[in-house]
Design a protein around this motif. Structure first.
Motif, PDB file in Angstrom:
ATOM      1  N   TRP A 180     -23.511  33.017 -11.772  1.00 29.35           N
ATOM      2  CA  TRP A 180     -23.823  31.587 -11.647  1.00 29.35           C
ATOM      3  C   TRP A 180     -24.702  31.118 -12.809  1.00 29.35           C
ATOM      4  O   TRP A 180     -24.541  30.008 -13.323  1.00 29.35           O
ATOM      5  CB  TRP A 180     -24.516  31.328 -10.308  1.00 29.35           C
ATOM      6  N   VAL A 181     -25.647  31.969 -13.214  1.00 36.10           N
ATOM      7  CA  VAL A 181     -26.516  31.645 -14.346  1.00 36.10           C
ATOM      8  C   VAL A 181     -25.683  31.426 -15.606  1.00 36.10           C
ATOM      9  O   VAL A 181     -25.891  30.467 -16.356  1.00 36.10           O
ATOM     10  CB  VAL A 181     -27.547  32.781 -14.569  1.00 36.10           C
ATOM     11  N   GLU A 182     -24.697  32.304 -15.829  1.00 36.62           N
ATOM     12  CA  GLU A 182     -23.871  32.205 -17.036  1.00 36.62           C
ATOM     13  C   GLU A 182     -23.068  30.906 -17.040  1.00 36.62           C
ATOM     14  O   GLU A 182     -22.911  30.264 -18.090  1.00 36.62           O
ATOM     15  CB  GLU A 182     -22.938  33.411 -17.114  1.00 36.62           C
ATOM     16  N   THR A 183     -22.592  30.485 -15.903  1.00 35.43           N
ATOM     17  CA  THR A 183     -21.795  29.259 -15.826  1.00 35.43           C
ATOM     18  C   THR A 183     -22.601  28.036 -16.235  1.00 35.43           C
ATOM     19  O   THR A 183     -22.167  27.228 -17.064  1.00 35.43           O
ATOM     20  CB  THR A 183     -21.248  29.071 -14.398  1.00 35.43           C
ATOM     21  N   VAL A 184     -23.798  27.884 -15.678  1.00 33.64           N
ATOM     22  CA  VAL A 184     -24.602  26.698 -15.975  1.00 33.64           C
ATOM     23  C   VAL A 184     -25.148  26.756 -17.393  1.00 33.64           C
ATOM     24  O   VAL A 184     -25.262  25.727 -18.084  1.00 33.64           O
ATOM     25  CB  VAL A 184     -25.739  26.548 -14.927  1.00 33.64           C
ATOM     26  N   ALA A 185     -25.457  27.958 -17.901  1.00 34.77           N
ATOM     27  CA  ALA A 185     -25.966  28.090 -19.264  1.00 34.77           C
ATOM     28  C   ALA A 185     -24.888  27.729 -20.290  1.00 34.77           C
ATOM     29  O   ALA A 185     -25.179  27.120 -21.326  1.00 34.77           O
ATOM     30  CB  ALA A 185     -26.468  29.511 -19.503  1.00 34.77           C
TER      31      ALA A 185
ATOM     32  N   PHE B  92     -35.767  40.352 -11.406  1.00 33.60           N
ATOM     33  CA  PHE B  92     -35.603  39.564 -10.184  1.00 33.60           C
ATOM     34  C   PHE B  92     -36.965  39.469  -9.502  1.00 33.60           C
ATOM     35  O   PHE B  92     -37.537  40.481  -9.084  1.00 33.60           O
ATOM     36  CB  PHE B  92     -34.569  40.212  -9.267  1.00 33.60           C
ATOM     37  N   ARG B  93     -37.475  38.251  -9.399  1.00 30.73           N
ATOM     38  CA  ARG B  93     -38.821  38.041  -8.866  1.00 30.73           C
ATOM     39  C   ARG B  93     -38.863  38.110  -7.348  1.00 30.73           C
ATOM     40  O   ARG B  93     -39.906  38.358  -6.759  1.00 30.73           O
ATOM     41  CB  ARG B  93     -39.362  36.688  -9.333  1.00 30.73           C
ATOM     42  N   GLY B  94     -37.735  37.855  -6.707  1.00 24.94           N
ATOM     43  CA  GLY B  94     -37.702  37.867  -5.258  1.00 24.94           C
ATOM     44  C   GLY B  94     -36.276  37.715  -4.778  1.00 24.94           C
ATOM     45  O   GLY B  94     -35.383  37.333  -5.546  1.00 24.94           O
ATOM     46  N   PRO B  95     -36.017  37.992  -3.490  1.00 25.55           N
ATOM     47  CA  PRO B  95     -34.650  37.936  -2.975  1.00 25.55           C
ATOM     48  C   PRO B  95     -34.264  36.529  -2.510  1.00 25.55           C
ATOM     49  O   PRO B  95     -35.105  35.664  -2.283  1.00 25.55           O
ATOM     50  CB  PRO B  95     -34.708  38.892  -1.790  1.00 25.55           C
ATOM     51  N   SER B  96     -32.969  36.329  -2.374  1.00 23.30           N
ATOM     52  CA  SER B  96     -32.444  35.174  -1.664  1.00 23.30           C
ATOM     53  C   SER B  96     -31.436  35.704  -0.653  1.00 23.30           C
ATOM     54  O   SER B  96     -30.891  36.797  -0.819  1.00 23.30           O
ATOM     55  CB  SER B  96     -31.769  34.187  -2.630  1.00 23.30           C
ATOM     56  N   THR B  97     -31.190  34.947   0.393  1.00 25.60           N
ATOM     57  CA  THR B  97     -30.358  35.443   1.482  1.00 25.60           C
ATOM     58  C   THR B  97     -29.251  34.438   1.828  1.00 25.60           C
ATOM     59  O   THR B  97     -29.244  33.299   1.344  1.00 25.60           O
ATOM     60  CB  THR B  97     -31.209  35.705   2.738  1.00 25.60           C
ATOM     61  N   VAL B  98     -28.331  34.885   2.674  1.00 28.66           N
ATOM     62  CA  VAL B  98     -27.236  34.024   3.123  1.00 28.66           C
ATOM     63  C   VAL B  98     -27.809  32.751   3.749  1.00 28.66           C
ATOM     64  O   VAL B  98     -28.725  32.813   4.577  1.00 28.66           O
ATOM     65  CB  VAL B  98     -26.348  34.765   4.137  1.00 28.66           C
ATOM     66  N   GLY B  99     -27.291  31.621   3.362  1.00 28.73           N
ATOM     67  CA  GLY B  99     -27.781  30.333   3.859  1.00 28.73           C
ATOM     68  C   GLY B  99     -28.718  29.635   2.903  1.00 28.73           C
ATOM     69  O   GLY B  99     -28.964  28.427   3.037  1.00 28.73           O
ATOM     70  N   ASP B 100     -29.258  30.368   1.918  1.00 29.39           N
ATOM     71  CA  ASP B 100     -30.142  29.745   0.926  1.00 29.39           C
ATOM     72  C   ASP B 100     -29.349  28.833  -0.004  1.00 29.39           C
ATOM     73  O   ASP B 100     -28.177  29.087  -0.304  1.00 29.39           O
ATOM     74  CB  ASP B 100     -30.847  30.809   0.074  1.00 29.39           C
ATOM     75  N   ARG B 101     -30.013  27.760  -0.456  1.00 27.80           N
ATOM     76  CA  ARG B 101     -29.471  26.941  -1.528  1.00 27.80           C
ATOM     77  C   ARG B 101     -30.147  27.420  -2.815  1.00 27.80           C
ATOM     78  O   ARG B 101     -31.374  27.451  -2.901  1.00 27.80           O
ATOM     79  CB  ARG B 101     -29.778  25.460  -1.340  1.00 27.80           C
ATOM     80  N   LEU B 102     -29.358  27.778  -3.818  1.00 22.61           N
ATOM     81  CA  LEU B 102     -29.900  28.204  -5.103  1.00 22.61           C
ATOM     82  C   LEU B 102     -29.722  27.075  -6.111  1.00 22.61           C
ATOM     83  O   LEU B 102     -28.614  26.591  -6.320  1.00 22.61           O
ATOM     84  CB  LEU B 102     -29.207  29.470  -5.600  1.00 22.61           C
ATOM     85  N   VAL B 103     -30.820  26.682  -6.719  1.00 22.30           N
ATOM     86  CA  VAL B 103     -30.795  25.612  -7.714  1.00 22.30           C
ATOM     87  C   VAL B 103     -30.990  26.235  -9.098  1.00 22.30           C
ATOM     88  O   VAL B 103     -31.975  26.929  -9.346  1.00 22.30           O
ATOM     89  CB  VAL B 103     -31.896  24.575  -7.435  1.00 22.30           C
ATOM     90  N   PHE B 104     -30.023  25.966  -9.983  1.00 20.82           N
ATOM     91  CA  PHE B 104     -30.051  26.503 -11.340  1.00 20.82           C
ATOM     92  C   PHE B 104     -30.316  25.364 -12.315  1.00 20.82           C
ATOM     93  O   PHE B 104     -29.531  24.402 -12.385  1.00 20.82           O
ATOM     94  CB  PHE B 104     -28.706  27.157 -11.680  1.00 20.82           C
ATOM     95  N   ASN B 105     -31.415  25.445 -13.059  1.00 24.39           N
ATOM     96  CA  ASN B 105     -31.746  24.448 -14.071  1.00 24.39           C
ATOM     97  C   ASN B 105     -31.674  25.099 -15.446  1.00 24.39           C
ATOM     98  O   ASN B 105     -32.416  26.042 -15.735  1.00 24.39           O
ATOM     99  CB  ASN B 105     -33.144  23.878 -13.832  1.00 24.39           C
ATOM    100  N   ALA B 106     -30.768  24.625 -16.287  1.00 24.88           N
ATOM    101  CA  ALA B 106     -30.565  25.192 -17.621  1.00 24.88           C
ATOM    102  C   ALA B 106     -30.913  24.166 -18.686  1.00 24.88           C
ATOM    103  O   ALA B 106     -30.712  22.958 -18.503  1.00 24.88           O
ATOM    104  CB  ALA B 106     -29.114  25.644 -17.788  1.00 24.88           C
ATOM    105  N   ILE B 107     -31.436  24.655 -19.820  1.00 26.44           N
ATOM    106  CA  ILE B 107     -31.769  23.793 -20.952  1.00 26.44           C
ATOM    107  C   ILE B 107     -31.824  24.649 -22.209  1.00 26.44           C
ATOM    108  O   ILE B 107     -32.163  25.837 -22.144  1.00 26.44           O
ATOM    109  CB  ILE B 107     -33.110  23.061 -20.725  1.00 26.44           C
ATOM    110  N   VAL B 108     -31.462  24.066 -23.347  1.00 25.21           N
ATOM    111  CA  VAL B 108     -31.560  24.778 -24.615  1.00 25.21           C
ATOM    112  C   VAL B 108     -33.025  24.882 -25.015  1.00 25.21           C
ATOM    113  O   VAL B 108     -33.733  23.875 -25.060  1.00 25.21           O
ATOM    114  CB  VAL B 108     -30.748  24.067 -25.717  1.00 25.21           C
ATOM    115  N   ASN B 109     -33.464  26.103 -25.309  1.00 26.21           N
ATOM    116  CA  ASN B 109     -34.859  26.323 -25.701  1.00 26.21           C
ATOM    117  C   ASN B 109     -35.071  26.208 -27.203  1.00 26.21           C
ATOM    118  O   ASN B 109     -36.074  25.662 -27.658  1.00 26.21           O
ATOM    119  CB  ASN B 109     -35.324  27.708 -25.244  1.00 26.21           C
TER     120      ASN B 109
END
Length: 535
Positions: A213-218, A240-257
């Motif tokens: 998913w990260v690759e897609t938005v990047a 990986f700083r922490g887990p996510s589980t089934v039912g979570d909404r994951l928000v991906f914010n990408a920007i050129v650095n």
């Protein structure tokens, strides 16, 4: 995409505990996006649990370099194995190869390393059983795993130190500069709902799925800057700083650095929200990733990206961070690992013995390597100090005219521009090399000075010189006692530097012996500042 997947269960001795083989046939895409390769990472989860006997989670993924791309009708083979088990974590190597079905030719796509951690059962801490090593290759990979772990542990501190250093310099962005693009125009956001198919049997999202998913938005973010379809070149090490589980909404914010001529770094921040956190707008930061892209035009030539213009304090932080990460990439442990690997290979043959000098050669396929061993009456730490400063190299090596430091990647890694004399009437050669220095971690270990060529856009090839290359070279310096040491020089001979070893290559001409003798004389008679007492 139609994807045919075959997974073979291979029974092996405890040797590596796992040999996971996947073969994927891609039928409908001209170029396979790296998404599927990143996504395949979740299969490693099962093998990690197989070794640990308990639940495991992905802790980190090392830098991933993509060397080739898969196309229509080609077969991708993904092999993985446990290279080393530490107390509560294990390293798993992943090798990806692409094969053309018509020609049968195989090419390496990437080699990467992932770290998995065993989750304790209750309050009881899990200690992993070690890997049984059967071959020389097993031992070499086992030793290199320790070096990679050291890099992981110090990665964050290295980054922080470089950020402090970068903050001392003014940002090279001027309001009047033409062609710069505001960072805001590259911002992209994506939201994904974690479904059961995205998670393991414990309900935790697969690390590989998050990476995909990260690759897609990047990719979308990078495409907004180059106006073409960007190609993923590499992914920086991330945790990986922490887990996510089934039912979570994951928000991906990408920007050129930041952009670096023909490549661009995109940063992606991942936050997880359960239902309550979603209603409150307070998520959990579970991952940050940094992806490097380039792009090609209709003529298959690399596109030059426009420079970006940081607008806010946060933009400037990301801008400086991209510079720091680039310096870490150039000074990555691959340089040191390559030298260690070359020195550890079997099959070296003695071709010459002259007083304090022994010369060995190793022929592998079409690659010729040289090992020059010298006995030096000087403490190991002094020899290391003198040899690791390449500005002193022309004082004893006739193959070097000048060595100039052009960039400091870190305290232990510098980039040099080297010029060489004319040979056989050709143009003089020049090189841009990364020199990585390492002191012994424990008593009895060797000092290391690893060298390899790098591409630096600020020092392009010049018409005045013929650009040469060092594939893998360097020194291993081992103390014999408090006043003497053994200095071993290794070099994988490339076609561009072989003319410098003029003479009978079968018996190795006196060129190498004379250079080695000159090196010994320099080390035994120079002060620690490189000044010559008697020469």
């Amino acid at each position: 995409m139609t994807l045919s997947l075959k997974k073979d269960s291979i029974s092996l001795p405890t040797k590596f505990l796992m040999e996971n083989l996947q073969t994927c046939l891609f039928e409908e895409t001209e170029d396979l996006g790296e998404t599927q390769l990143l996504k395949s990472h979740f299969h490693l989860f099962f093998e990690a649990e197989k070794h640990a006997g308990v639940s495991c989670v992905t802790a980190s993924v090392d830098d991933i370099q993509f060397e080739e791309r898969a196309r229509v009708g080609q077969v991708i083979t993904i092999k993985a194995k446990v290279t080393r088990a530490f107390s509560t974590s294990m390293e798993i190597s992943i090798k990806v190869v692409v094969q053309d079905m018509l020609t049968g030719i195989e090419k390496l796509v990437s080699v990467a390393f992932s770290t998995f951690v065993a989750k304790p059962v209750g309050e009881e801490k899990i200690y992993l059983k070690p890997v049984t090593l059967l071959t020389e290759q097993d031992h070499m990979e086992h030793n290199l795993a320790s070096e990679r772990r050291k890099v992981r542990l110090h990665h964050e501190d290295t980054f922080k130190n470089l950020m402090k250093e970068n903050s001392k310099f003014e940002d090279p962005i001027c309001d009047e500069e033409e062609g710069v693009v505001p960072t805001s125009g590259t911002s992209v956001q994506s939201i994904e709902l974690v479904l059961p198919s995205h998670a393991n049997h414990h309900g935790n999202t697969f690390g590989g799925q998050i990476m995909a998913w990260v690759e897609t938005v990047a990719t979308i973010s990078a495409s907004r800057l180059c106006g073409a379809h960007p190609l993923l070149k590499s992914v920086d090490m991330f945790k990986f700083r922490g887990p996510s589980t089934v039912g979570d909404r994951l928000v991906f914010n990408a920007i050129v650095n930041n952009t670096f001529q023909t490549c661009v770094e995109v940063g992606v921040r991942v936050e997880a929200f359960d239902c309550q956190e979603w209603s409150e707008g307070q998520g959990r930061h579970i991952n940050s990733a940094f992806l490097i892209y380039n792009a090609v035009d209709d003529k298959e030539e690399l596109v030059t990206f426009p420079r970006i213009k940081p607008m806010s304090e946060e933009d400037f932080r990301r801008y400086r961070g991209a510079i720091a990460r680039k310096r870490i990439r150039l000074g990555s442990n691959a340089n040191v690992e390559a030298l260690k690997s070359l020195a550890a290979r079997s099959g070296w043959e003695v071709t010459s013995v002259v007083e304090k000098i022994k010369i060995y050669t190793l022929e592998e396929h079409d690659i010729l390597s040289v090992w020059v061993e010298k006995h030096v009456e000087r403490p190991a730490h002094v020899a290391y100090h003198l040899l690791s400063d390449f500005t002193k190299r022309p004082m004893w090596d006739p193959h070097y005219v000048s060595c100039e430091v052009i960039d400091w990647v870190s305290e232990a890694d510098q980039i040099y521009h080297i010029t060489c004399p004319v040979v056989n009437g050709d143009k003089p050669k020049d090189l841009v090399v990364l020199v990585s220095r390492r002191k012994p971690l424990e008593d009895g270990d060797s000092y290391m000075v690893a060298v390899k060529s790098v591409i630096l856009p600020t020092v392009p090839p010049s018409p005045q010189y013929m650009r040469s290359e060092i594939i893998c070279a360097g020194f291993l310096i081992h103390a014999i006692d408090s006043s003497s040491c053994t200095v071993s020089y290794f070099n994988q001979i490339s076609a561009s530097i072989s003319p410098y070893f003029a003479g009978n290559l079968g018996g190795w001409s006196k060129s190498i012996e004379e250079t080695a003798a000159s090196c010994i004389q320099f080390l035994e008679n120079a002060t620690e500042d490189g000044l010559i007492n008697i020469f």
